[in-house]
Design a protein around this motif. Structure first.
Motif, PDB file in Angstrom:
ATOM      1  N   VAL A 182       0.858  -1.192   0.000  1.00 26.18           N
ATOM      2  CA  VAL A 182       0.000   0.000   0.000  1.00 26.18           C
ATOM      3  C   VAL A 182       0.890   1.237   0.000  1.00 26.18           C
ATOM      4  O   VAL A 182       1.788   1.367   0.844  1.00 26.18           O
ATOM      5  N   VAL A 183       0.641   2.137  -0.956  1.00 22.89           N
ATOM      6  CA  VAL A 183       1.418   3.371  -1.088  1.00 22.89           C
ATOM      7  C   VAL A 183       0.447   4.548  -1.038  1.00 22.89           C
ATOM      8  O   VAL A 183      -0.600   4.533  -1.695  1.00 22.89           O
ATOM      9  N   ARG A 184       0.797   5.554  -0.250  1.00 20.60           N
ATOM     10  CA  ARG A 184      -0.036   6.756  -0.200  1.00 20.60           C
ATOM     11  C   ARG A 184       0.368   7.703  -1.324  1.00 20.60           C
ATOM     12  O   ARG A 184       1.556   7.959  -1.541  1.00 20.60           O
ATOM     13  N   CYS A 185      -0.616   8.243  -2.021  1.00 22.59           N
ATOM     14  CA  CYS A 185      -0.359   9.120  -3.163  1.00 22.59           C
ATOM     15  C   CYS A 185      -0.620  10.573  -2.759  1.00 22.59           C
ATOM     16  O   CYS A 185      -1.726  11.099  -2.924  1.00 22.59           O
ATOM     17  N   HIS A 186       0.410  11.218  -2.228  1.00 23.28           N
ATOM     18  CA  HIS A 186       0.260  12.594  -1.744  1.00 23.28           C
ATOM     19  C   HIS A 186      -0.050  13.571  -2.872  1.00 23.28           C
ATOM     20  O   HIS A 186      -0.733  14.577  -2.665  1.00 23.28           O
ATOM     21  N   GLU A 187       0.462  13.279  -4.075  1.00 27.20           N
ATOM     22  CA  GLU A 187       0.268  14.213  -5.187  1.00 27.20           C
ATOM     23  C   GLU A 187      -1.217  14.412  -5.501  1.00 27.20           C
ATOM     24  O   GLU A 187      -1.657  15.528  -5.791  1.00 27.20           O
ATOM     25  N   ALA A 188      -1.981  13.322  -5.446  1.00 27.43           N
ATOM     26  CA  ALA A 188      -3.418  13.428  -5.728  1.00 27.43           C
ATOM     27  C   ALA A 188      -4.119  14.256  -4.661  1.00 27.43           C
ATOM     28  O   ALA A 188      -5.014  15.058  -4.958  1.00 27.43           O
ATOM     29  N   GLU A 189      -3.709  14.077  -3.417  1.00 24.51           N
ATOM     30  CA  GLU A 189      -4.320  14.840  -2.324  1.00 24.51           C
ATOM     31  C   GLU A 189      -4.008  16.329  -2.461  1.00 24.51           C
ATOM     32  O   GLU A 189      -4.872  17.185  -2.247  1.00 24.51           O
ATOM     33  N   GLU A 190      -2.757  16.634  -2.815  1.00 23.43           N
ATOM     34  CA  GLU A 190      -2.360  18.036  -2.931  1.00 23.43           C
ATOM     35  C   GLU A 190      -3.102  18.726  -4.070  1.00 23.43           C
ATOM     36  O   GLU A 190      -3.453  19.897  -3.974  1.00 23.43           O
ATOM     37  N   ARG A 191      -3.354  17.987  -5.150  1.00 17.07           N
ATOM     38  CA  ARG A 191      -4.097  18.576  -6.260  1.00 17.07           C
ATOM     39  C   ARG A 191      -5.500  18.954  -5.814  1.00 17.07           C
ATOM     40  O   ARG A 191      -6.000  20.038  -6.123  1.00 17.07           O
ATOM     41  N   ASN A 192      -6.129  18.091  -5.029  1.00 18.67           N
ATOM     42  CA  ASN A 192      -7.459  18.408  -4.521  1.00 18.67           C
ATOM     43  C   ASN A 192      -7.425  19.629  -3.612  1.00 18.67           C
ATOM     44  O   ASN A 192      -8.319  20.474  -3.641  1.00 18.67           O
ATOM     45  N   ALA A 193      -6.376  19.703  -2.774  1.00 17.63           N
ATOM     46  CA  ALA A 193      -6.262  20.837  -1.858  1.00 17.63           C
ATOM     47  C   ALA A 193      -6.059  22.140  -2.623  1.00 17.63           C
ATOM     48  O   ALA A 193      -6.668  23.166  -2.319  1.00 17.63           O
ATOM     49  N   GLU A 194      -5.192  22.110  -3.643  1.00 21.75           N
ATOM     50  CA  GLU A 194      -4.906  23.317  -4.417  1.00 21.75           C
ATOM     51  C   GLU A 194      -6.121  23.783  -5.204  1.00 21.75           C
ATOM     52  O   GLU A 194      -6.364  24.977  -5.359  1.00 21.75           O
ATOM     53  N   ASN A 195      -6.913  22.818  -5.704  1.00 27.32           N
ATOM     54  CA  ASN A 195      -8.078  23.162  -6.516  1.00 27.32           C
ATOM     55  C   ASN A 195      -9.347  23.333  -5.699  1.00 27.32           C
ATOM     56  O   ASN A 195     -10.412  23.603  -6.251  1.00 27.32           O
ATOM     57  N   ASN A 196      -9.222  23.138  -4.356  1.00 26.87           N
ATOM     58  CA  ASN A 196     -10.388  23.226  -3.469  1.00 26.87           C
ATOM     59  C   ASN A 196     -11.496  22.274  -3.898  1.00 26.87           C
ATOM     60  O   ASN A 196     -12.678  22.612  -3.899  1.00 26.87           O
ATOM     61  N   ASP A 197     -11.091  21.052  -4.293  1.00 29.89           N
ATOM     62  CA  ASP A 197     -12.064  20.055  -4.736  1.00 29.89           C
ATOM     63  C   ASP A 197     -12.630  19.279  -3.554  1.00 29.89           C
ATOM     64  O   ASP A 197     -12.509  18.064  -3.448  1.00 29.89           O
TER      65      ASP A 197
END
Length: 659
Positions: A182-197
């Motif tokens: 299991v690997v955590r994908c921080h990049e996907a989370e950061e994209r949501n944070a930056e786009n306020n999704d």
């Protein structure tokens, strides 16, 4: 327009998806991130020559993005005829890529046909709950995946890993014929944070690799960076995932709301595989009407974390008020870790900083600090005490000077003892030695009490040795004074001698015994002291009293103190109490035992020095002024200080005569 289901059960309904894609049209709907955020993980586990099956493809552009960078053997399936028709039209120029309307629970593919089965949100859609009916559906899905995968093939699943989904994955793939990662994908989370999704939930990539029977279970996790950690049990993995999800719950809440001005939230950040935090983050908010700037992260250099401004809630509040940011995250660099540079620290904190940014803010996050480096902390000695547990002696740099500190590791943000070091030349060599003239502010205020009590021949009892800085200052400052130091812990005596240059002789005696027993014995012996000083910490963190231990304020103990004090002697108490009601009750107790009380409250410190006496003479400003001047003169004469050890103005402003 309602694009998401009213009920989570609709996720697994074919009609829902047909309606969904008709409403959505040709606009791609990306669950859990787009190709750019996911490619870092996907490229590690999928080769360009692999035969790839994407289940529940929807109208995601992921397969097209993979195709365009060289992954051209891709088959996409989805249960929705509408979306398959759309995707065949959109991707008509990608001639080698297939889009088939097919149920992932019942495919027509051959056994061991694919190297990779890629699932991006499909499992989460198929498993909205853990009912028996849903579990039977997932059993069929996993059975098909296992059937169509080649030996050595990978099931790559991008998921939020709700607890029931992770449990089902582990039940189905965590055995000796599968390597489970299991690997955590921080990049996907950061994209949501930056786009306020919406809420920024942890996104995970599960990689289950098909093998023949292996000699042991292989279970791995990576929550940050590239370092994999081998685990022993599925329960360990569940704990890692839940911790990440719980933290996200807090950060999502912080992104949407502001904290009350009297509150703060703290978060510990740890590296994979380590048991101790690398950073502690304190989140402090300010009223929007008072804030000029929006958001920043303040990095506290190593060795400065115990200072009032950074080490207490009130101090951090003042720091934020001065900076005037709507939200300030105060980042403390924890003991026991190596930090290469300020830039490296900023890079490590970047993800956490993005997760804590208030909702609606975008752009670069400013990082603040006291200088251009991360400070210096050098471990000189580490040991264990029967009474205080593990401790360290360390040298830290503070405003251009080196300070030696004793810290008990069960209370790491409190400096137990401190001495400033100075350079001296001996035999053409420069050496760092203890500067006995430099004592803490609260110790210097306690020494004013000793000066008030001083007679031709003065005896002082100091309960609580620590590193011995207070005792050594008194010994060096006064020729006609004898100090009897008392400490329960023999380890502290060794530390004081070996690392703080404590020197015992006929004018500085150290007794290793319980302070309560010392007081009783001195009463029995009929010994008397001009000053009795309490300067010991409490190991009980539950009562809001850090110094002294609560039992040292019992009536019988205070009676013993009164008995061994001379007629005009002074009881000098270092009081550290964060409970207002308890602090008042302590003052009431002291009033019952002593005629006169004075409090010296230190600005920007948690310490309060209480002076108490049964002398017929009340405390007054003139006597305090005289005592401060005489103490400073004596310290100058002994070349302990150049100008003063106590600032008269600061002292008088801090004094409150109580009775």
């Amino acid at each position: 327009m309602n694009l998401l289901p009213k009920s989570h059960k609709e996720f697994s309904d074919k009609d829902y998806w047909n309606k969904f894609f008709k409403k959505r049209g040709n606009k791609a709907f990306e669950w859990y991130g787009e190709y750019l955020e996911l490619c870092g993980q996907l490229h590690k586990y999928i080769k360009q020559k692999d035969s790839i099956l994407i289940t529940g493809c929807g109208n995601s552009s992921l397969s097209a993005d993979l195709y365009d960078v060289g992954y051209q053997n891709i088959t996409n399936i989805d249960v929705s005829e509408v979306v398959i028709k759309q995707m065949n039209s959109i991707n008509s120029h990608r001639t080698n890529m297939k889009f088939l309307c097919m149920d992932a629970l019942n495919t027509i593919f051959s056994d061991e046909q694919f190297n990779v089965v890629l699932d991006k949100g499909t499992l989460d859609a198929l498993m909205p709950d853990d009912s028996d009916e849903t579990k039977q559906t997932i059993d069929k899905y996993f059975s098909e995946i296992k059937r169509v995968l080649k030996l050595g093939g990978r099931f790559v699943c991008i998921s939020l890993l709700q607890s029931h989904i992770l449990s089902k994955l582990l039940d189905s793939f965590c055995d000796k014929s599968w390597m489970f990662r299991v690997v955590r994908c921080h990049e996907a989370e950061e994209r949501n944070a930056e786009n306020n999704d919406g809420p920024t939930l942890p996104v995970f990539v599960v990689i289950a690799t098909k093998f023949k029977a292996m000699p042991q279970l292989i279970l791995e996790v990576c929550m940050a960076g590239d370092k994999m950690q081998r685990l022993q049990t599925p329960e360990e993995l569940k704990t890692y995932v839940k911790t990440a999800q719980d933290t996200a719950f807090v950060t999502n809440g912080l992104a949407k709301t502001s904290l009350d001005e009297d509150n703060e939230v703290s978060l510990d950040l740890m590296q994979p595989g380590e048991d101790t935090p690398r950073y502690t983050l304190y989140v402090v908010d300010q009223k929007k009407t008072q804030a000029i700037n929006k958001y920043a992260v303040f990095i506290v250099p190593q060795g400065r974390e115990s200072e009032w401004l950074f080490g207490t809630p009130a101090g951090r509040r003042q720091l934020q008020d001065s900076a005037r940011f709507g939200r300030l995250v105060v980042a403390v660099l924890r003991r026991g870790h190596k930090f290469e540079s300020l830039d490296a620290v900023k890079e490590e904190l970047a993800h956490a900083a993005k997760m804590l940014i208030p909702y609606g803010l975008t752009g670069q996050i400013p990082f603040l600090s006291l200088g251009s480096d991360v400070g210096r902390r050098v471990k000189i000695f580490e040991g264990h005490s029967e009474f205080s547990g593990d401790f360290v002696v360390e040298d830290v740099d503070v405003e251009g000077a080196t300070h030696r500190r004793l810290v008990f590791l069960d209370n790491q943000f409190l400096v137990q003892s401190e001495a400033k070091l100075k350079s001296v030349k001996r035999k053409n060599k420069t050496k760092l030695v203890v500067d006995f003239g430099h004592i803490s502010l609260y110790h210097s205020f306690m020494c004013v009490g000793v000066q008030l009590a001083k007679t031709v021949s003065t005896n002082v009892a100091v309960l609580g040795l620590g590193g011995g800085s207070l005792c050594m200052f008194l010994r060096k400052c006064y020729d006609d004074l004898k100090v009897t130091a008392v400490d329960l812990d023999p380890a502290m005596l060794e530390v004081a001698k070996d690392h703080f240059e404590l020197q015992t002789d006929d004018r500085l005696e150290v007794q290793i015994k319980d302070g309560l027993d010392f007081l009783k014995d001195e009463v029995k012996k009929g010994n008397h002291y001009e000053a009795v000083m309490f300067d010991m910490d409490s190991k009980d963190r539950t009562v809001g009293l850090s110094c002294p231990p609560k039992q040292f304020l019992d009536n019988q103990v205070l009676d013993d103190v009164k008995t061994i004090l001379t007629k005009d002697g002074h009881f000098i108490l270092n009081l550290v109490c964060r409970d207002v009601d308890l602090q008042q009750s302590i003052m009431d107790i002291l009033k019952r035992h002593f005629k006169h009380l004075t409090s010296v409250k230190l600005y920007e410190e948690v310490n309060e020095i209480v002076l108490a006496t049964n002398s017929n003479k009340m405390y007054n400003t003139d006597d305090f002024e005289k005592a401060v001047k005489e103490l400073n003169a004596c310290a100058r004469q002994k070349k302990l200080v150049d100008i003063r050890c106590v600032d008269l103005k600061d002292f008088l402003q801090s004094v409150t005569v109580i009775s």
